[in-house]
Motif scaffolding. Sequence first.
Motif, PDB file in Angstrom:
ATOM      1  N   ASN A  52     -66.162  18.978  63.359  1.00 41.66           N
ATOM      2  CA  ASN A  52     -65.281  19.671  64.140  1.00 41.66           C
ATOM      3  C   ASN A  52     -67.049  21.839  65.031  1.00 41.66           C
ATOM      4  OD1 ASN A  52     -64.118  22.226  65.701  1.00 41.66           O
ATOM      5  ND2 ASN A  52     -63.365  22.933  63.539  1.00 41.66           N
ATOM      6  N   GLY A  53     -66.563  21.902  65.899  1.00 45.87           N
ATOM      7  CA  GLY A  53     -67.990  22.840  66.554  1.00 45.87           C
ATOM      8  C   GLY A  53     -69.170  21.849  66.775  1.00 45.87           C
ATOM      9  N   SER A  54     -69.021  20.817  66.520  1.00 45.65           N
ATOM     10  CA  SER A  54     -70.401  20.138  67.087  1.00 45.65           C
ATOM     11  C   SER A  54     -71.025  19.198  67.871  1.00 45.65           C
ATOM     12  CB  SER A  54     -70.233  18.320  66.263  1.00 45.65           C
ATOM     13  OG  SER A  54     -70.612  19.377  64.267  1.00 45.65           O
ATOM     14  N   THR A  55     -71.666  18.520  68.978  1.00 42.93           N
ATOM     15  CA  THR A  55     -71.450  17.965  69.863  1.00 42.93           C
ATOM     16  C   THR A  55     -72.093  16.140  69.917  1.00 42.93           C
ATOM     17  OG1 THR A  55     -72.948  19.941  70.340  1.00 42.93           O
ATOM     18  CG2 THR A  55     -72.600  17.579  71.841  1.00 42.93           C
ATOM     19  N   LEU A  56     -71.123  15.777  70.051  1.00 46.67           N
ATOM     20  CA  LEU A  56     -71.192  14.177  70.703  1.00 46.67           C
ATOM     21  C   LEU A  56     -71.775  13.986  71.574  1.00 46.67           C
ATOM     22  CD1 LEU A  56     -69.908  10.921  69.655  1.00 46.67           C
ATOM     23  CD2 LEU A  56     -68.354  10.912  71.410  1.00 46.67           C
ATOM     24  N   GLU A  57     -73.282  13.061  71.473  1.00 44.44           N
ATOM     25  CA  GLU A  57     -74.229  12.834  71.814  1.00 44.44           C
ATOM     26  C   GLU A  57     -74.201  11.325  72.305  1.00 44.44           C
ATOM     27  OE1 GLU A  57     -77.896  15.660  72.141  1.00 44.44           O
ATOM     28  OE2 GLU A  57     -77.417  14.877  70.314  1.00 44.44           O
ATOM     29  N   ILE A  58     -74.176  10.412  73.472  1.00 43.63           N
ATOM     30  CA  ILE A  58     -74.294   9.220  73.850  1.00 43.63           C
ATOM     31  C   ILE A  58     -75.370   9.011  74.638  1.00 43.63           C
ATOM     32  CG2 ILE A  58     -73.097   7.560  75.467  1.00 43.63           C
ATOM     33  CD1 ILE A  58     -70.559   8.939  75.032  1.00 43.63           C
ATOM     34  N   PHE A  59     -76.212   7.960  74.155  1.00 44.76           N
ATOM     35  CA  PHE A  59     -77.435   7.655  74.673  1.00 44.76           C
ATOM     36  C   PHE A  59     -77.460   5.976  75.383  1.00 44.76           C
ATOM     37  CE2 PHE A  59     -78.774  11.071  71.624  1.00 44.76           C
ATOM     38  CZ  PHE A  59     -79.266  12.196  72.475  1.00 44.76           C
ATOM     39  N   SER A  60     -78.857   6.047  75.879  1.00 44.73           N
ATOM     40  CA  SER A  60     -78.828   4.401  76.537  1.00 44.73           C
ATOM     41  C   SER A  60     -79.657   4.009  75.317  1.00 44.73           C
ATOM     42  CB  SER A  60     -79.276   3.846  78.075  1.00 44.73           C
ATOM     43  OG  SER A  60     -80.350   5.181  77.985  1.00 44.73           O
ATOM     44  N   LEU A  61     -79.963   2.686  75.434  1.00 46.60           N
ATOM     45  CA  LEU A  61     -81.194   2.147  74.130  1.00 46.60           C
ATOM     46  C   LEU A  61     -82.684   2.819  75.154  1.00 46.60           C
ATOM     47  CD1 LEU A  61     -80.208  -1.262  73.469  1.00 46.60           C
ATOM     48  CD2 LEU A  61     -80.218   0.485  72.427  1.00 46.60           C
ATOM     49  N   THR A  62     -83.047   3.131  76.160  1.00 44.38           N
ATOM     50  CA  THR A  62     -83.721   3.970  76.960  1.00 44.38           C
ATOM     51  C   THR A  62     -84.407   5.244  76.344  1.00 44.38           C
ATOM     52  OG1 THR A  62     -83.475   4.363  79.087  1.00 44.38           O
ATOM     53  CG2 THR A  62     -84.371   2.091  78.938  1.00 44.38           C
ATOM     54  N   GLY A  63     -83.371   5.864  75.995  1.00 45.36           N
ATOM     55  CA  GLY A  63     -82.816   7.135  75.477  1.00 45.36           C
ATOM     56  C   GLY A  63     -83.007   7.985  76.351  1.00 45.36           C
ATOM     57  N   THR A  64     -81.954   7.614  77.282  1.00 44.17           N
ATOM     58  CA  THR A  64     -81.490   8.443  78.434  1.00 44.17           C
ATOM     59  C   THR A  64     -79.743   9.393  77.723  1.00 44.17           C
ATOM     60  OG1 THR A  64     -82.683   7.445  80.477  1.00 44.17           O
ATOM     61  CG2 THR A  64     -81.136   8.837  80.544  1.00 44.17           C
ATOM     62  N   LYS A  65     -80.109  10.495  78.140  1.00 43.76           N
ATOM     63  CA  LYS A  65     -78.759  10.324  77.573  1.00 43.76           C
ATOM     64  C   LYS A  65     -78.043  10.970  78.757  1.00 43.76           C
ATOM     65  CE  LYS A  65     -78.188  14.888  75.306  1.00 43.76           C
ATOM     66  NZ  LYS A  65     -77.944  16.339  75.579  1.00 43.76           N
ATOM     67  N   VAL A  66     -76.753  10.381  78.432  1.00 51.60           N
ATOM     68  CA  VAL A  66     -75.811   9.530  79.201  1.00 51.60           C
ATOM     69  C   VAL A  66     -74.130  10.174  79.602  1.00 51.60           C
ATOM     70  CG1 VAL A  66     -74.344   7.539  79.888  1.00 51.60           C
ATOM     71  CG2 VAL A  66     -76.490   7.176  78.943  1.00 51.60           C
ATOM     72  N   SER A  67     -73.189  10.448  78.363  1.00 54.01           N
ATOM     73  CA  SER A  67     -72.862  11.639  78.161  1.00 54.01           C
ATOM     74  C   SER A  67     -73.077  12.567  76.735  1.00 54.01           C
ATOM     75  CB  SER A  67     -71.698  10.957  78.081  1.00 54.01           C
ATOM     76  OG  SER A  67     -71.292  10.027  79.221  1.00 54.01           O
ATOM     77  N   GLU A  68     -72.274  13.625  76.942  1.00 57.76           N
ATOM     78  CA  GLU A  68     -72.083  14.468  75.571  1.00 57.76           C
ATOM     79  C   GLU A  68     -70.909  15.544  75.783  1.00 57.76           C
ATOM     80  OE1 GLU A  68     -75.386  17.776  74.908  1.00 57.76           O
ATOM     81  OE2 GLU A  68     -74.444  19.085  75.715  1.00 57.76           O
ATOM     82  N   PHE A  69     -70.409  15.381  74.455  1.00 58.21           N
ATOM     83  CA  PHE A  69     -68.423  15.751  74.529  1.00 58.21           C
ATOM     84  C   PHE A  69     -68.570  16.833  73.531  1.00 58.21           C
ATOM     85  CE2 PHE A  69     -68.620  10.904  75.790  1.00 58.21           C
ATOM     86  CZ  PHE A  69     -67.582  11.583  76.622  1.00 58.21           C
ATOM     87  N   LYS A  70     -68.177  17.845  73.253  1.00 60.88           N
ATOM     88  CA  LYS A  70     -68.499  18.695  72.550  1.00 60.88           C
ATOM     89  C   LYS A  70     -66.700  18.597  71.737  1.00 60.88           C
ATOM     90  CE  LYS A  70     -68.932  23.053  70.944  1.00 60.88           C
ATOM     91  NZ  LYS A  70     -70.160  23.410  70.155  1.00 60.88           N
ATOM     92  N   ILE A  71     -67.160  18.749  70.282  1.00 61.74           N
ATOM     93  CA  ILE A  71     -65.836  18.543  69.490  1.00 61.74           C
ATOM     94  C   ILE A  71     -65.173  19.316  68.917  1.00 61.74           C
ATOM     95  CG2 ILE A  71     -65.446  16.968  66.984  1.00 61.74           C
ATOM     96  CD1 ILE A  71     -66.784  15.507  69.365  1.00 61.74           C
ATOM     97  N   TYR A  87     -75.172   1.207  73.531  1.00 57.44           N
ATOM     98  CA  TYR A  87     -75.178   2.748  73.317  1.00 57.44           C
ATOM     99  C   TYR A  87     -75.519   3.344  71.846  1.00 57.44           C
ATOM    100  CZ  TYR A  87     -73.794   2.226  77.943  1.00 57.44           C
ATOM    101  OH  TYR A  87     -73.462   1.893  79.547  1.00 57.44           O
ATOM    102  N   ILE A  88     -76.369   4.311  71.939  1.00 59.71           N
ATOM    103  CA  ILE A  88     -76.764   4.965  70.789  1.00 59.71           C
ATOM    104  C   ILE A  88     -75.740   6.685  70.820  1.00 59.71           C
ATOM    105  CG2 ILE A  88     -78.244   6.492  68.805  1.00 59.71           C
ATOM    106  CD1 ILE A  88     -80.335   4.421  70.179  1.00 59.71           C
ATOM    107  N   LEU A  89     -74.718   6.302  69.474  1.00 59.17           N
ATOM    108  CA  LEU A  89     -73.818   7.891  69.293  1.00 59.17           C
ATOM    109  C   LEU A  89     -74.641   8.514  68.010  1.00 59.17           C
ATOM    110  CD1 LEU A  89     -70.157   5.867  69.465  1.00 59.17           C
ATOM    111  CD2 LEU A  89     -71.404   6.734  71.446  1.00 59.17           C
ATOM    112  N   LYS A  90     -74.373  10.111  68.729  1.00 62.49           N
ATOM    113  CA  LYS A  90     -75.220  10.504  67.803  1.00 62.49           C
ATOM    114  C   LYS A  90     -74.346  11.723  67.038  1.00 62.49           C
ATOM    115  CE  LYS A  90     -78.871  12.924  65.534  1.00 62.49           C
ATOM    116  NZ  LYS A  90     -78.880  14.822  66.698  1.00 62.49           N
ATOM    117  N   VAL A  91     -74.161  12.414  66.181  1.00 61.92           N
ATOM    118  CA  VAL A  91     -73.045  13.722  66.208  1.00 61.92           C
ATOM    119  C   VAL A  91     -73.946  13.821  64.472  1.00 61.92           C
ATOM    120  CG1 VAL A  91     -71.246  12.661  65.547  1.00 61.92           C
ATOM    121  CG2 VAL A  91     -71.085  15.002  66.078  1.00 61.92           C
TER     122      VAL A  91
END
Length: 101
Positions: A52-71, A87-91
């Motif tokens: 809660n209150g974080s951001t989910l980031e989705i990156f391609s394998l080249t490191g480009t941010k594809v999407s971002e979602f507020k949790i 893809y790489i997901l980070k939260v």
Amino acid sequence: MARKTLLLILTAFLLNNAGVCWAQEEKTEPETELSATSIVVKGNTLSVYNANGSTLEIFSLTGTKVSEFKIDSNEKTINVSLKKGCYILKVNKVVRKISIR
């Protein structure tokens, strides 16, 4: 020059570790520790727990941010429309590699 070297290293790594890119098996429940942030992937649906209150980031394998979602809750389900690929997901401090087929 550094960019070409980085791409060469990344390509060599991916060719040597081709199996690394497969999707994580579906988990039926989040991690047992209640305060731990976790990400569960099922097809094109992502479920994020305890972030809660974080951001989910989705990156391609080249490191480009594809999407971002507020949790905005402790249990957030997000439908994503990603092209086939890895893809790489980070939260918070949690990072997951996934493959969309």
